[in-house]
Each structure stands twice: as structure tokens, then as C-alpha cells.
Design an enzyme around this catalytic site. Structure first.
Site, PDB file in Angstrom:
ATOM      1  N   ASP A  68      28.658  35.104  87.831  1.00 57.03           N
ATOM      2  CA  ASP A  68      28.245  36.205  86.966  1.00 57.03           C
ATOM      3  C   ASP A  68      27.804  37.425  87.768  1.00 57.03           C
ATOM      4  O   ASP A  68      27.982  38.566  87.329  1.00 57.03           O
ATOM      5  CB  ASP A  68      27.110  35.744  86.050  1.00 57.03           C
ATOM      6  CG  ASP A  68      27.621  34.925  84.870  1.00 57.03           C
ATOM      7  OD1 ASP A  68      28.853  34.830  84.705  1.00 57.03           O
ATOM      8  OD2 ASP A  68      26.796  34.378  84.120  1.00 57.03           O
ATOM      9  N   GLY A  69      27.213  37.212  88.962  1.00 55.77           N
ATOM     10  CA  GLY A  69      26.824  38.345  89.790  1.00 55.77           C
ATOM     11  C   GLY A  69      28.022  39.168  90.218  1.00 55.77           C
ATOM     12  O   GLY A  69      27.986  40.401  90.224  1.00 55.77           O
ATOM     13  N   ARG A  73      29.186  43.191  89.213  1.00 58.44           N
ATOM     14  CA  ARG A  73      29.657  44.234  90.128  1.00 58.44           C
ATOM     15  C   ARG A  73      30.985  44.820  89.652  1.00 58.44           C
ATOM     16  O   ARG A  73      31.207  46.022  89.709  1.00 58.44           O
ATOM     17  CB  ARG A  73      29.774  43.667  91.544  1.00 58.44           C
ATOM     18  CG  ARG A  73      28.415  43.410  92.186  1.00 58.44           C
ATOM     19  CD  ARG A  73      28.523  42.514  93.414  1.00 58.44           C
ATOM     20  NE  ARG A  73      27.257  42.404  94.124  1.00 58.44           N
ATOM     21  CZ  ARG A  73      26.254  41.605  93.795  1.00 58.44           C
ATOM     22  NH1 ARG A  73      26.371  40.821  92.735  1.00 58.44           N
ATOM     23  NH2 ARG A  73      25.131  41.582  94.487  1.00 58.44           N
ATOM     24  N   ASN A 175      23.580  43.957  81.789  1.00 60.97           N
ATOM     25  CA  ASN A 175      22.542  42.950  81.567  1.00 60.97           C
ATOM     26  C   ASN A 175      21.194  43.572  81.227  1.00 60.97           C
ATOM     27  O   ASN A 175      20.658  43.353  80.150  1.00 60.97           O
ATOM     28  CB  ASN A 175      22.381  42.055  82.803  1.00 60.97           C
ATOM     29  CG  ASN A 175      23.177  40.763  82.705  1.00 60.97           C
ATOM     30  OD1 ASN A 175      23.815  40.493  81.692  1.00 60.97           O
ATOM     31  ND2 ASN A 175      23.136  39.968  83.753  1.00 60.97           N
ATOM     32  N   ASP A 176      20.634  44.334  82.175  1.00 58.91           N
ATOM     33  CA  ASP A 176      19.266  44.798  81.953  1.00 58.91           C
ATOM     34  C   ASP A 176      18.866  45.918  82.904  1.00 58.91           C
ATOM     35  O   ASP A 176      19.482  46.132  83.947  1.00 58.91           O
ATOM     36  CB  ASP A 176      18.270  43.639  82.095  1.00 58.91           C
ATOM     37  CG  ASP A 176      18.477  42.800  83.343  1.00 58.91           C
ATOM     38  OD1 ASP A 176      18.699  43.377  84.422  1.00 58.91           O
ATOM     39  OD2 ASP A 176      18.420  41.554  83.257  1.00 58.91           O
ATOM     40  N   ARG A 186      -0.292  43.635  93.610  1.00 55.33           N
ATOM     41  CA  ARG A 186      -0.541  44.813  92.769  1.00 55.33           C
ATOM     42  C   ARG A 186       0.461  44.862  91.637  1.00 55.33           C
ATOM     43  O   ARG A 186       1.652  45.069  91.853  1.00 55.33           O
ATOM     44  CB  ARG A 186      -0.441  46.086  93.620  1.00 55.33           C
ATOM     45  CG  ARG A 186      -0.851  47.358  92.881  1.00 55.33           C
ATOM     46  CD  ARG A 186      -2.359  47.423  92.731  1.00 55.33           C
ATOM     47  NE  ARG A 186      -2.774  48.574  91.975  1.00 55.33           N
ATOM     48  CZ  ARG A 186      -3.028  49.787  92.503  1.00 55.33           C
ATOM     49  NH1 ARG A 186      -2.864  49.977  93.796  1.00 55.33           N
ATOM     50  NH2 ARG A 186      -3.441  50.773  91.762  1.00 55.33           N
ATOM     51  N   ASP A 205       3.981  41.642  86.048  1.00 56.87           N
ATOM     52  CA  ASP A 205       4.840  41.603  87.241  1.00 56.87           C
ATOM     53  C   ASP A 205       6.057  42.497  87.070  1.00 56.87           C
ATOM     54  O   ASP A 205       6.525  43.125  88.019  1.00 56.87           O
ATOM     55  CB  ASP A 205       5.306  40.171  87.512  1.00 56.87           C
ATOM     56  CG  ASP A 205       4.224  39.309  88.142  1.00 56.87           C
ATOM     57  OD1 ASP A 205       3.131  39.830  88.422  1.00 56.87           O
ATOM     58  OD2 ASP A 205       4.483  38.107  88.353  1.00 56.87           O
ATOM     59  N   ALA A 240       5.245  37.889  82.972  1.00 55.64           N
ATOM     60  CA  ALA A 240       3.898  37.520  83.418  1.00 55.64           C
ATOM     61  C   ALA A 240       2.888  38.608  83.106  1.00 55.64           C
ATOM     62  O   ALA A 240       2.169  39.079  83.994  1.00 55.64           O
ATOM     63  CB  ALA A 240       3.895  37.194  84.911  1.00 55.64           C
ATOM     64  N   GLN A 275      20.307  45.285  90.881  1.00 59.49           N
ATOM     65  CA  GLN A 275      20.374  46.120  92.075  1.00 59.49           C
ATOM     66  C   GLN A 275      19.299  47.197  92.010  1.00 59.49           C
ATOM     67  O   GLN A 275      19.236  47.971  91.053  1.00 59.49           O
ATOM     68  CB  GLN A 275      21.753  46.785  92.199  1.00 59.49           C
ATOM     69  CG  GLN A 275      22.828  45.873  92.734  1.00 59.49           C
ATOM     70  CD  GLN A 275      22.760  45.717  94.250  1.00 59.49           C
ATOM     71  OE1 GLN A 275      22.055  46.437  94.932  1.00 59.49           O
ATOM     72  NE2 GLN A 275      23.516  44.768  94.768  1.00 59.49           N
TER      73      GLN A 275
END
Length: 356
Positions: A68-69, A73, A175-176, A186, A205, A240, A275
Site C-alpha cells: 500500500d505504501g 506513491r 489517505n490522510d 512535548r 501526540d 493519544a 511523508q
């Protein structure tokens, strides 16, 4: 439609991908179709999707050989110029890819003869309070496990000035889009707006905005819902968060999700389909919304999304349900359901765009 030129995106770390690429090149040679490898992992420098497609001769079909990666691309390239993309599955999960490596030649035969459907997948666009910039030392920070960085997305020239909100960036996500903390100790503090209204301020996070396609990726790992890729929706999921409300929100495609970094927050990296594309600072913001164009993915048969979900996620039936009687029947998506479940058959729907 006949294929006039093919671009190849090959996962260089998989021997089986190299073997499948040889099959594609042989098919292209036999059918007099120009074929060009597009090395999106090139360490010598990354280019925009339009630049990479132009250097490859503007192929009208991108074939990805990997998981899927690798498909993501290829999708980045294809969506920039409205080309088709065909994913060959050599990965472990394979929600996006269409055919196994053994079926490459027959898949190309089908594409060449027009025996395919085009499935349109929703994409995300993004605006920002300023241009994204990748700091000079970012490569060293993100090198482990990520590979070379993509360049910051360019500004869409038609939106550099005028009364529109923010700066429109020339980038699409299948995807996102993720806003994530840069240092372990932090968190990022972000005000989250949906359709122009403040939902809440989060300390987390990461915060991500996903498409239905991306609902089974990072959003799923963060506890988000599984959404059919046929749906149109924008999915916001916190990762999170330090607050009681930790649920995802599924918004309509015309309801932008705004993320504003608060005054005392740490810095945040902006990732698009995994990315890193830039770093934002307190006071900066991005807006994520449904893109007007869609990815055009090649389908050679019915998309059994829920069967693939059961298989890929290793879903098992509840022991209590099995103890209550005979297990629920399974049947292939290509065959009619059992008679007593015939009323659940999918209704006929308009063609996804069969090519003549």
C-alpha cells in the site's frame, strides 16, 4: 481506451517486485507501449508529482509494484495529472492494491483491451496560513525508517492572492493529513474546528484528518472508525489525546477541518500520506477539505472491501456466537448470496466508468 504509455513505481527492496516489473516491461515491449520507471525513492532529490510525470513522458497509467505504501506513491503521481493507477499487491495488508503479482500480465491484457472499471476515490486538499517549509536539519531527524523527504507542496498559482482564506497548497492526500509532535516529551496543542466552529482544543501526540480510504490506515490504528471507500466523508481522529473525549468525528465532505496550533504548543510536523512535508509553529494553521478531483483507480472486478477487511485484519468470530449455533455462512462477492439472504444483495448502481 488504449494505454499509450505506462509509468512504473517499483519497491526496490523486494525481489518479487523486480520480477513483476520485468513482466510489465516485457508486456509493454510486446504491445509497443512505452514504459518508464519512476524512481520516487531517488536519494538525489525529490520533485513534485507533475515534474516526475513530465520526466516519465506523461504516462496515462501508473502501475505500482509493492504494498500500500508503494501504491500511495503511485497515487501521488497519478492524481496530479488525472492518470489511472493500477496496484499490484506485494505487501502484507493490501487494502489499496488490486491484483496479485501472478496476475500482472492478465491484468495488463484487460487494461489494454478496455476490460476494466475506474473506481474514483476521494482525495483531500489543504490550505495553510503560510507556505510549508522543511527545515534544513529535518532530513536527519526523520531519516530513520522514512526515506528521503518530499519537497514542501507548492502554492497553487491561482490562489496566491485574492480574498480566499489561507494559501491553497498544490497537494492531494489519498489517505490522510497528519499534524504530529516533533519531540517525544512535548505534545502539540491544537484548536480543532469543524465547518468553521470550534470543536475543542486538544493536547495530543498527533491529530489526523483522513479520507474513507485512509480510515483503515493510521486513523484505524488510532481507534478511528472503518468507513467504506465508496463513502464521501472527512474523518478527524486524535492520537493519544490528554482529555476525556478521544473519539473520532466523521464530517461531511463540504465541512473543512481546521487545525490551529496554540500559543504554548510544541512544533508540529505536517505529513501527507506518510511523508513529512513541512513544520508548523504556534499560531500557524491548516485547513483540510475534500478535493474537487478524485483518484482514478483501475478495478478488474467487484471490490470486496468487507471480505478484505475480515481477511486482512484477521477478524475472528466471537466464541459465544459460535457456541450459539452454526457459524454465519460466507460466500464470494462474485456469486449470489444464499437464498435466505437474497434480500441483502447489493442493488444495481451506475457504472463506475467502464472505458470503451
Amino acid at each position: 481506451m488504449s494505454v499509450s504509455r505506462i509509468g512504473l513505481v517499483v519497491h526496490g527492496g523486494r525481489p518479487e517486485a523486480a520480477e513483476a516489473a520485468h513482466v510489465v516491461r516485457s508486456w509493454c515491449a510486446a504491445h509497443s507501449v512505452p514504459c518508464r520507471d519512476i524512481d520516487v525513492w531517488n536519494e538525489g532529490g525529490r520533485h513534485s508529482a507533475r515534474q516526475e510525470m513530465a520526466e516519465a513522458g506523461d504516462p496515462d497509467l501508473i502501475v505500482t509494484l509493492g504494498g500500500d505504501g508503494t501504491f500511495l506513491r503511485g497515487a501521488r503521481l497519478a492524481s496530479a495529472v488525472d492518470a489511472l493507477v493500477l496496484g499490484v499487491d506485494l505487501g502484507r495488508v493490501g487494502f489499496l492494491t488490486e491484483v496479485p503479482a501472478a496476475g500482472v500480465r492478465s491484468a495488463l491484457d484487460a487494461v489494454g483491451e478496455g476490460r476494466l472499471e475506474v473506481e474514483q476515490r476521494m482525495l483531500l486538499n489543504m490550505r495553510a496560513s503560510r507556505r510549508l517549509v522543511v527545515p534544513s536539519d529535518m532530513e536527519a531527524l526523520m531519516r530513520y525508517g522514512r526515506g528521503p523527504l518530499l519537497p514542501p507542496p507548492r502554492v497553487r498559482p491561482e490562489c496566491e492572492a485574492g480574498g480566499e482564506w489561507g494559501i491553497a497548497l498544490d497537494v492531494s492526500a489519498l489517505n490522510d493529513v497528519v499534524l504530529e509532535k516533533l519531540v517525544r516529551d512535548r505534545q502539540v496543542s491544537v484548536g480543532v474546528y469543524l465547518a468553521g466552529r470550534l470543536l475543542a482544543s486538544y493536547s495530543a501526540d498527533a491529530l489526523l484528518v483522513a479520507t474513507p480510504t485512509g480510515s483503515t490506515a493510521y486513523s484505524f490504528a488510532a481507534g478511528g472508525p472503518v468507513v467504506s471507500p465508496r463513502a464521501d466523508a472527512v474523518i478527524f481522529t486524535p492520537v493519544a489525546p490528554h482529555m476525556t473525549f478521544n473519539r473520532s468525528v466523521v464530517a461531511a465532505p463540504d465541512e473543512p477541518v481546521g487545525l490551529r496550533i496554540l500559543e504554548r504548543s510544541g512544533q508540529a510536523a505536517v505529513s501527507i500520506d506518510g511523508q513529512v512535508r513541512g513544520v508548523l509553529y504556534p499560531g500557524d494553521w491548516i485547513g483540510v477539505y475534500a478535493a474537487p478531483r478524485r483518484l482514478r483507480a483501475v478495478r478488474l472486478g467487484p471490490m470486496d472491501f468487507y471480505g478484505r477487511l475480515r481477511e486482512r485484519m484477521n477478524l475472528t468470530d466471537a466464541p459465544a456466537a459460535i457456541a450459539d449455533g452454526t457459524p454465519a455462512p460466507l460466500w464470494p462477492v462474485t456469486t449470489p448470496p444464499p437464498g435466505d439472504l437474497a434480500h441483502l444483495a447489493m442493488p444495481e448502481r451506475p457504472s463506475l466508468g467502464r472505458l470503451e
